[in-house]
Scaffold this active site. Structure first.
Site, short mmCIF file in Angstrom:
data_model
loop_
_atom_site.label_atom_id
_atom_site.label_comp_id
_atom_site.label_asym_id
_atom_site.label_seq_id
_atom_site.Cartn_x
_atom_site.Cartn_y
_atom_site.Cartn_z
N GLN A 262 2.55 -24.92 -4.82
CA GLN A 262 1.28 -24.01 -4.75
C GLN A 262 -0.08 -24.84 -5.19
OE1 GLN A 262 0.53 -21.08 -3.48
NE2 GLN A 262 1.99 -20.37 -4.48
N HIS A 265 -2.14 -26.69 -2.24
CA HIS A 265 -3.21 -26.03 -1.32
C HIS A 265 -4.51 -26.48 -1.48
CE1 HIS A 265 -0.39 -23.14 0.71
NE2 HIS A 265 -0.09 -22.74 -0.12
N GLU A 330 -0.14 -13.18 -6.48
CA GLU A 330 0.06 -13.18 -4.93
C GLU A 330 1.47 -13.56 -4.88
OE1 GLU A 330 -1.37 -15.68 -0.95
OE2 GLU A 330 -1.54 -16.55 -2.90
N HIS A 331 2.01 -14.45 -5.45
CA HIS A 331 3.45 -14.83 -5.14
C HIS A 331 4.07 -14.70 -6.99
CE1 HIS A 331 1.55 -17.42 -1.94
NE2 HIS A 331 2.58 -16.57 -1.48
N ASP A 364 6.41 -18.90 2.71
CA ASP A 364 5.33 -19.38 3.30
C ASP A 364 5.74 -19.60 4.82
OD1 ASP A 364 3.40 -19.45 1.37
OD2 ASP A 364 3.81 -21.74 0.87
N GLU A 418 -18.05 27.47 -0.37
CA GLU A 418 -18.64 26.28 -0.13
C GLU A 418 -20.05 26.50 0.46
OE1 GLU A 418 -16.24 23.32 1.85
OE2 GLU A 418 -14.86 23.04 0.01
N HIS A 423 -18.27 27.63 9.35
CA HIS A 423 -17.12 27.47 9.27
C HIS A 423 -16.41 28.65 9.01
CE1 HIS A 423 -18.23 23.17 8.42
NE2 HIS A 423 -16.99 22.75 8.17
#
Length: 434
Positions: A262, A265, A330-331, A364, A418, A423
């Site tokens: 990791q 990277h 993430e992992h 990966d 409302e 409506h």
């Protein structure tokens, strides 16, 4: 200087030290945001002219038109056909596994009928056109090509446009081969914030898309943030991360290599290992010191580990998994003999690698699940990229006469509450006998 930070959950300053390691704010982010704003505005205003000027100056590509930046389909096919046997087999192996996994994610529509004879349901349709950003420059990422394009193809996206920077006009043939294998429609050698802006707003040459996916640098992430709303995006990707929880049963050399994988990277990548056993953490640190010399990217690994990496001693398994959920990595590697027992306690993680024989590196490339994952703690509310990111859902409401009469009264009452008279009247007329 130690290769990696050591933390103990029992220490008084643990929360503060972990918080510092997890702080994802970049001091340069404001300057980048302003520059990205200028680039996006320029491309939106001047289209091809801005893309051409920025590509010439930033990527040093000599060309007279954006059309020259499109890679011919024949070159894509040639890159795949001329690929050496070993990498081609690896690409095809990975593509098959990614496609097989993606096919399990494809959603379909449904219809049901309620007690009044109304038909209610959902229609699922693919996006018309998607833009895929693939990083270029210092490294080539054919795996990223497959991970972004294959699920879009499985979803049935009508057209896929890929952009990839090609500094000095150089583009990796493996990336082009992966694009051909995955089934991309068009490829442009344009990168950075200008590529994102071109995909979002369209130019005379590059068509506008409905959604932009794929990782990139801080300029790409900033541009995606600024065009969101005009187009959809997958996420704002940050530096890559791994957290490993182990009870001490993972081979220390394996643990060291998983952390290195990791860290290599880039300098901002994060590698964290959590374990209750201090002696085991000592063995992992010793393994890291011994193995680092053999790493071609040792300088990057050292910077990453010293800046954002950590070996964390926790009191017990429960506390260790609590730290995992705080990180929301993430992992996540659950490197224990029986990882299934720990899985119910994991609430936040992008991808979970179970046991001793499931390193993050498999994810990966070729395990099958997507490697485009939530980073920077966003696994608390986000999911991996999947086929569902390239599909949209429409609600279906088909009322029978009896069903319309049944809904009219409650709808009218709520509309009147409302203060929306039209409506109320629109609902009321459906309740009257024909």
């Amino acid at each position: 200087m130690s290769l990696i930070n050591r933390l103990e959950t029992s220490a008084a300053d643990f929360d503060a030290r972990l918080g510092t390691l997890l702080d994802r704010e970049d001091a340069a982010s404001l300057a980048i945001e302003e520059r990205v704003r200028e680039i996006v505005a320029s491309v939106r205003r001047d289209g091809d002219a801005a893309v051409l000027d920025l590509t010439r100056s930033l990527d040093r590509i000599r060309c007279d038109s954006v059309a020259e930046l499109e890679v011919p389909a024949e070159r894509l096919r040639s890159a795949l056909e001329n690929l050496s046997p070993a990498p081609r087999r690896a690409l095809e192996f990975a593509e098959r596994r990614i496609r097989r996994y993606a096919e399990q994610q494809k959603e379909s529509g449904w219809l049901s009928e309620d007690e009044f004879g109304n038909q209610l349901g959902q229609r699922v349709t693919p996006l018309d056109r998607v833009g895929v950003y693939v990083p270029g420059g210092r490294a080539a990422y054919p795996s990223s090509v497959l991970m972004n394009i294959v699920p879009a193809r499985v979803a049935g996206v009508g057209e896929i446009i890929m952009v990839v920077p090609a500094p000095d006009g150089i583009i990796n043939d493996l990336v082009l081969a992966a694009a051909a294998l995955a089934g991309v429609d068009r490829v442009f050698t344009v990168g950075g914030a200008q590529a994102v802006a071109a995909l979002a707003f369209g130019t005379d040459t590059i068509p506008p898309v409905d959604k932009i996916v794929g990782p990139g640098n801080a300029y790409v992430a900033g541009a995606k943030r600024q065009v969101f709303g005009r187009v959809g995006i997958d996420s704002i990707a940050g530096p890559s991360e791994v957290a490993i929880y182990t009870d001490g049963s993972l081979d220390p050399d394996w643990a060291a290599l998983d952390l290195f994988a990791q860290a290599e990277h880039d300098e901002l990548a994060q590698s964290i290992l959590i374990c209750p056993d201090t002696a085991y953490l000592d063995r992992v640190e010793a393994a890291m010191e011994r193995l680092i010399a053999d790493m071609p990217r040792a300088e990057i690994i050292r910077a990453s580990l010293q800046g954002r990496g950590a070996l964390i001693q926790c009191r017990d398994q429960a506390e260790g998994l609590s730290v995992v959920n705080r990180i929301a990595p993430e992992h996540l590697e659950l490197a224990v003999a029986e990882p299934e027992a720990l899985l119910p306690e994991v609430r936040h993680a992008g991808a979970i690698f179970m046991g001793h024989h499931s390193p993050e590196a498999f994810g990966d490339y070729c395990a099958g699940p997507n490697h485009v994952l939530p980073t920077s703690g966003t696994a608390r509310f986000s999911s991996p990229l999947g086929v569902y990111d390239f599909q949209k859902r429409s609600s279906i409401i088909h009322c029978s006469q009896r069903g319309g009469q049944a809904l009219a009264g409650p709808a009218r009452a709520l509309a009147e509450a409302e203060g929306l008279d039209a409506h109320a009247r629109s609902a009321a007329v459906r309740g009257e006998p024909e």
